[in-house]
Write a protein that holds these residues in place. Sequence first.
Motif, PDB file in Angstrom:
ATOM      1  N   PRO A   1     -10.202 -37.010  -4.266  1.00  0.00           N
ATOM      2  CA  PRO A   1      -9.539 -37.202  -5.569  1.00  0.00           C
ATOM      3  C   PRO A   1      -8.646 -38.438  -5.525  1.00  0.00           C
ATOM      4  O   PRO A   1      -7.866 -38.610  -4.582  1.00  0.00           O
ATOM      5  CB  PRO A   1      -8.715 -35.919  -5.725  1.00  0.00           C
ATOM      6  CG  PRO A   1      -9.400 -34.912  -4.862  1.00  0.00           C
ATOM      7  CD  PRO A   1      -9.930 -35.678  -3.689  1.00  0.00           C
ATOM      8  N   HIS A   2      -8.739 -39.274  -6.539  1.00  0.00           N
ATOM      9  CA  HIS A   2      -7.992 -40.529  -6.492  1.00  0.00           C
ATOM     10  C   HIS A   2      -6.567 -40.374  -7.006  1.00  0.00           C
ATOM     11  O   HIS A   2      -5.705 -41.219  -6.733  1.00  0.00           O
ATOM     12  CB  HIS A   2      -8.726 -41.611  -7.300  1.00  0.00           C
ATOM     13  CG  HIS A   2      -8.314 -41.681  -8.737  1.00  0.00           C
ATOM     14  ND1 HIS A   2      -8.799 -40.828  -9.706  1.00  0.00           N
ATOM     15  CD2 HIS A   2      -7.433 -42.509  -9.382  1.00  0.00           C
ATOM     16  CE1 HIS A   2      -8.255 -41.124 -10.866  1.00  0.00           C
ATOM     17  NE2 HIS A   2      -7.427 -42.130 -10.708  1.00  0.00           N
ATOM     18  N   ASN A   3      -6.281 -39.295  -7.757  1.00  0.00           N
ATOM     19  CA  ASN A   3      -4.962 -39.173  -8.381  1.00  0.00           C
ATOM     20  C   ASN A   3      -4.543 -37.705  -8.495  1.00  0.00           C
ATOM     21  O   ASN A   3      -4.650 -37.100  -9.566  1.00  0.00           O
ATOM     22  CB  ASN A   3      -4.993 -39.822  -9.766  1.00  0.00           C
ATOM     23  CG  ASN A   3      -3.602 -40.075 -10.325  1.00  0.00           C
ATOM     24  OD1 ASN A   3      -2.675 -39.325 -10.055  1.00  0.00           O
ATOM     25  ND2 ASN A   3      -3.462 -41.126 -11.116  1.00  0.00           N
ATOM     26  N   PRO A   4      -4.043 -37.097  -7.417  1.00  0.00           N
ATOM     27  CA  PRO A   4      -3.592 -35.699  -7.480  1.00  0.00           C
ATOM     28  C   PRO A   4      -2.544 -35.419  -8.565  1.00  0.00           C
ATOM     29  O   PRO A   4      -2.575 -34.345  -9.176  1.00  0.00           O
ATOM     30  CB  PRO A   4      -3.042 -35.448  -6.071  1.00  0.00           C
ATOM     31  CG  PRO A   4      -3.866 -36.346  -5.199  1.00  0.00           C
ATOM     32  CD  PRO A   4      -4.047 -37.602  -6.018  1.00  0.00           C
ATOM     33  N   PRO A   5      -1.594 -36.350  -8.868  1.00  0.00           N
ATOM     34  CA  PRO A   5      -0.685 -36.064  -9.986  1.00  0.00           C
ATOM     35  C   PRO A   5      -1.406 -35.845 -11.313  1.00  0.00           C
ATOM     36  O   PRO A   5      -0.996 -35.001 -12.116  1.00  0.00           O
ATOM     37  CB  PRO A   5       0.203 -37.323 -10.035  1.00  0.00           C
ATOM     38  CG  PRO A   5       0.244 -37.788  -8.619  1.00  0.00           C
ATOM     39  CD  PRO A   5      -1.159 -37.536  -8.108  1.00  0.00           C
ATOM     40  N   PHE A   6      -2.493 -36.580 -11.574  1.00  0.00           N
ATOM     41  CA  PHE A   6      -3.293 -36.345 -12.775  1.00  0.00           C
ATOM     42  C   PHE A   6      -3.854 -34.920 -12.760  1.00  0.00           C
ATOM     43  O   PHE A   6      -3.890 -34.233 -13.792  1.00  0.00           O
ATOM     44  CB  PHE A   6      -4.461 -37.339 -12.839  1.00  0.00           C
ATOM     45  CG  PHE A   6      -4.192 -38.566 -13.652  1.00  0.00           C
ATOM     46  CD1 PHE A   6      -2.899 -38.987 -13.908  1.00  0.00           C
ATOM     47  CD2 PHE A   6      -5.240 -39.321 -14.158  1.00  0.00           C
ATOM     48  CE1 PHE A   6      -2.649 -40.131 -14.646  1.00  0.00           C
ATOM     49  CE2 PHE A   6      -5.007 -40.468 -14.903  1.00  0.00           C
ATOM     50  CZ  PHE A   6      -3.711 -40.870 -15.142  1.00  0.00           C
ATOM     51  N   VAL A   7      -4.318 -34.489 -11.585  1.00  0.00           N
ATOM     52  CA  VAL A   7      -4.909 -33.158 -11.474  1.00  0.00           C
ATOM     53  C   VAL A   7      -3.869 -32.084 -11.785  1.00  0.00           C
ATOM     54  O   VAL A   7      -4.134 -31.130 -12.520  1.00  0.00           O
ATOM     55  CB  VAL A   7      -5.504 -32.948 -10.063  1.00  0.00           C
ATOM     56  CG1 VAL A   7      -6.102 -31.547  -9.944  1.00  0.00           C
ATOM     57  CG2 VAL A   7      -6.572 -33.994  -9.766  1.00  0.00           C
ATOM     58  N   LEU A   8      -2.665 -32.248 -11.253  1.00  0.00           N
ATOM     59  CA  LEU A   8      -1.601 -31.284 -11.512  1.00  0.00           C
ATOM     60  C   LEU A   8      -1.175 -31.308 -12.977  1.00  0.00           C
ATOM     61  O   LEU A   8      -0.932 -30.258 -13.585  1.00  0.00           O
ATOM     62  CB  LEU A   8      -0.404 -31.581 -10.606  1.00  0.00           C
ATOM     63  CG  LEU A   8      -0.629 -31.318  -9.114  1.00  0.00           C
ATOM     64  CD1 LEU A   8       0.520 -31.896  -8.293  1.00  0.00           C
ATOM     65  CD2 LEU A   8      -0.772 -29.829  -8.841  1.00  0.00           C
ATOM     66  N   LEU A   9      -1.082 -32.496 -13.552  1.00  0.00           N
ATOM     67  CA  LEU A   9      -0.763 -32.608 -14.975  1.00  0.00           C
ATOM     68  C   LEU A   9      -1.828 -31.912 -15.815  1.00  0.00           C
ATOM     69  O   LEU A   9      -1.518 -31.147 -16.737  1.00  0.00           O
ATOM     70  CB  LEU A   9      -0.658 -34.073 -15.374  1.00  0.00           C
ATOM     71  CG  LEU A   9      -0.512 -34.356 -16.883  1.00  0.00           C
ATOM     72  CD1 LEU A   9       0.774 -33.762 -17.415  1.00  0.00           C
ATOM     73  CD2 LEU A   9      -0.566 -35.860 -17.151  1.00  0.00           C
ATOM     74  N   GLY A  10      -3.093 -32.168 -15.498  1.00  0.00           N
ATOM     75  CA  GLY A  10      -4.180 -31.542 -16.244  1.00  0.00           C
ATOM     76  C   GLY A  10      -4.160 -30.036 -16.123  1.00  0.00           C
ATOM     77  O   GLY A  10      -4.355 -29.315 -17.116  1.00  0.00           O
ATOM     78  N   ALA A  11      -3.911 -29.512 -14.914  1.00  0.00           N
ATOM     79  CA  ALA A  11      -3.841 -28.065 -14.721  1.00  0.00           C
ATOM     80  C   ALA A  11      -2.697 -27.467 -15.527  1.00  0.00           C
ATOM     81  O   ALA A  11      -2.830 -26.392 -16.126  1.00  0.00           O
ATOM     82  CB  ALA A  11      -3.686 -27.740 -13.241  1.00  0.00           C
ATOM     83  N   GLY A  12      -1.564 -28.173 -15.572  1.00  0.00           N
ATOM     84  CA  GLY A  12      -0.434 -27.680 -16.359  1.00  0.00           C
ATOM     85  C   GLY A  12      -0.741 -27.631 -17.847  1.00  0.00           C
ATOM     86  O   GLY A  12      -0.401 -26.664 -18.541  1.00  0.00           O
ATOM     87  N   LEU A  13      -1.391 -28.679 -18.357  1.00  0.00           N
ATOM     88  CA  LEU A  13      -1.767 -28.689 -19.775  1.00  0.00           C
ATOM     89  C   LEU A  13      -2.803 -27.611 -20.078  1.00  0.00           C
ATOM     90  O   LEU A  13      -2.757 -26.963 -21.141  1.00  0.00           O
ATOM     91  CB  LEU A  13      -2.311 -30.072 -20.155  1.00  0.00           C
ATOM     92  CG  LEU A  13      -1.286 -31.210 -20.188  1.00  0.00           C
ATOM     93  CD1 LEU A  13      -1.979 -32.553 -20.369  1.00  0.00           C
ATOM     94  CD2 LEU A  13      -0.266 -30.985 -21.290  1.00  0.00           C
ATOM     95  N   LEU A  14      -3.744 -27.416 -19.153  1.00  0.00           N
ATOM     96  CA  LEU A  14      -4.727 -26.356 -19.339  1.00  0.00           C
ATOM     97  C   LEU A  14      -4.048 -24.998 -19.403  1.00  0.00           C
ATOM     98  O   LEU A  14      -4.346 -24.176 -20.282  1.00  0.00           O
ATOM     99  CB  LEU A  14      -5.749 -26.385 -18.202  1.00  0.00           C
ATOM    100  CG  LEU A  14      -6.841 -27.455 -18.294  1.00  0.00           C
ATOM    101  CD1 LEU A  14      -7.580 -27.578 -16.964  1.00  0.00           C
ATOM    102  CD2 LEU A  14      -7.829 -27.120 -19.410  1.00  0.00           C
ATOM    103  N   TRP A  15      -3.149 -24.740 -18.479  1.00  0.00           N
ATOM    104  CA  TRP A  15      -2.440 -23.445 -18.450  1.00  0.00           C
ATOM    105  C   TRP A  15      -1.647 -23.242 -19.738  1.00  0.00           C
ATOM    106  O   TRP A  15      -1.669 -22.165 -20.333  1.00  0.00           O
ATOM    107  CB  TRP A  15      -1.524 -23.406 -17.241  1.00  0.00           C
ATOM    108  CG  TRP A  15      -1.089 -22.020 -16.812  1.00  0.00           C
ATOM    109  CD1 TRP A  15      -1.081 -20.874 -17.564  1.00  0.00           C
ATOM    110  CD2 TRP A  15      -0.604 -21.639 -15.518  1.00  0.00           C
ATOM    111  NE1 TRP A  15      -0.614 -19.812 -16.822  1.00  0.00           N
ATOM    112  CE2 TRP A  15      -0.315 -20.257 -15.565  1.00  0.00           C
ATOM    113  CE3 TRP A  15      -0.369 -22.343 -14.339  1.00  0.00           C
ATOM    114  CZ2 TRP A  15       0.199 -19.570 -14.447  1.00  0.00           C
ATOM    115  CZ3 TRP A  15       0.134 -21.654 -13.247  1.00  0.00           C
ATOM    116  CH2 TRP A  15       0.411 -20.283 -13.302  1.00  0.00           C
ATOM    117  N   PHE A  16      -0.964 -24.277 -20.185  1.00  0.00           N
ATOM    118  CA  PHE A  16      -0.197 -24.196 -21.429  1.00  0.00           C
ATOM    119  C   PHE A  16      -1.111 -23.868 -22.608  1.00  0.00           C
ATOM    120  O   PHE A  16      -0.838 -22.964 -23.410  1.00  0.00           O
ATOM    121  CB  PHE A  16       0.527 -25.519 -21.665  1.00  0.00           C
ATOM    122  CG  PHE A  16       1.370 -25.547 -22.908  1.00  0.00           C
ATOM    123  CD1 PHE A  16       2.519 -24.782 -23.007  1.00  0.00           C
ATOM    124  CD2 PHE A  16       1.013 -26.350 -23.984  1.00  0.00           C
ATOM    125  CE1 PHE A  16       3.302 -24.804 -24.158  1.00  0.00           C
ATOM    126  CE2 PHE A  16       1.789 -26.389 -25.130  1.00  0.00           C
ATOM    127  CZ  PHE A  16       2.936 -25.614 -25.217  1.00  0.00           C
TER     128      PHE A  16
END
Length: 419
Positions: free
Chosen positions: A209-224
């Motif tokens: 993965p080139h950008n783990p912060p993007f992955v965490l941001l995306g997971a947070g938005l998905l959960w929300f």
Amino acid sequence: MLITAALVLLMTPGLAFFYGGLVKAKSVISMMMLSFGAMGLIAVLWVLFGYSIAFSNGPQGPAGTDTYIGWDGVFGFDPSMFSLNSLFVDSQDPAGAYPTIAFAAFQATFAIITVALISGAIADRAKFGAWMIFAGVWATIVYFPVASWVFNFTLGEDGSVVDGGWIASMGVIDFAGGTAVHINAGAAALALALVLGKRVGFAKGADKPHNPPFVLLGAGLLWFGWFGFNAGSELAADGVAALAFLNTIAAPAAAILGWLVVEKIKDGKATSIGAASGAVAGLVAITPACAALTPFWAMVLGVVAGAVCALAIDLKFKLGFDDSLDVVGIHLVGGLIGTLYLGFFANGSGLIFSGSFEQLGIQAISALAVMVYSFVLAYVIGFVIEKTIGFRVKNEDEVAGIDLAIHGEEGYVLENSRQ
């Protein structure tokens, strides 16, 4: 209804970040565009005829029309609902709280996210135009009918289904889309991964993965957004919605722990990508079950889903298919776990409460039917596209990075790179 629809719509940009962070830096624009392309296309198709296929012949269709064409409970549409014209001035209030057109908006967001989920299986190697053709055809002949099978029904006074799609009429428990969304998308993802074949240099550990912060941001938005997905499916602000909401906290939280424990034992480290993936696996598993489990059994489901999906993502290396971003390992496997789990632990009808295997049988038949239907048609659609206009980019474009080749853009333009 409108707020929950907005929450679910946010899940697709969230998915774009989640998927975008997982791919190569030189493929991030292409990956995110697959989600945004789905938003544009599927929303238009839903308004034009998707809602008519999924919901015209049922409680969310217009009253007093006799223009429905098709096989009731399986496939059909109502020409009078083209472009939702018959709902434009709708003043019906079937649940005592919202107009039907609000329900149409809510369900549009489900169609969008389901199609977008599939794209993760073909990351780094798919043509944008071919994807858009696939998305439109698959939504029309797979998602819209399956949504009718599962979500289009009428309840009797005792709360049981008295009329509706054939899966709903069997008595399946699928509150928010374990079958219609996750198993459906996961099976299609497997089919496309087989059609497009493996990426250049495909091997375990080859693509980071080139950008783990993007992955965490995306997971947070998905959960929300998932709170709208699950709690909103009650179509009312009541105790059932509150239970679904709480379970949408409990199950993914437990799934994070389940995934990280397996990851630590298996690989020696608990990673941010594992935490984000575990949360999504728990969200997938609780989707069909959020209103049918106590919070304790929701957490048990979360732990099981997190642990099993953490192991399932390695199946692609053992079985030899390249599901780039683990749509199969998380959405198909997680959807199956959540759907079948209800056969054992659903309040009242599950095996441990009723002593009967009936609910488990219903859950299994429903999951298998959607999985086979989606896989076969997705494979055929993808195969035809690949053999005609081509679905996969050239190997040299894949190696060089497909953002510039397909979209003429770069995700990260550094000043010194132009010198």
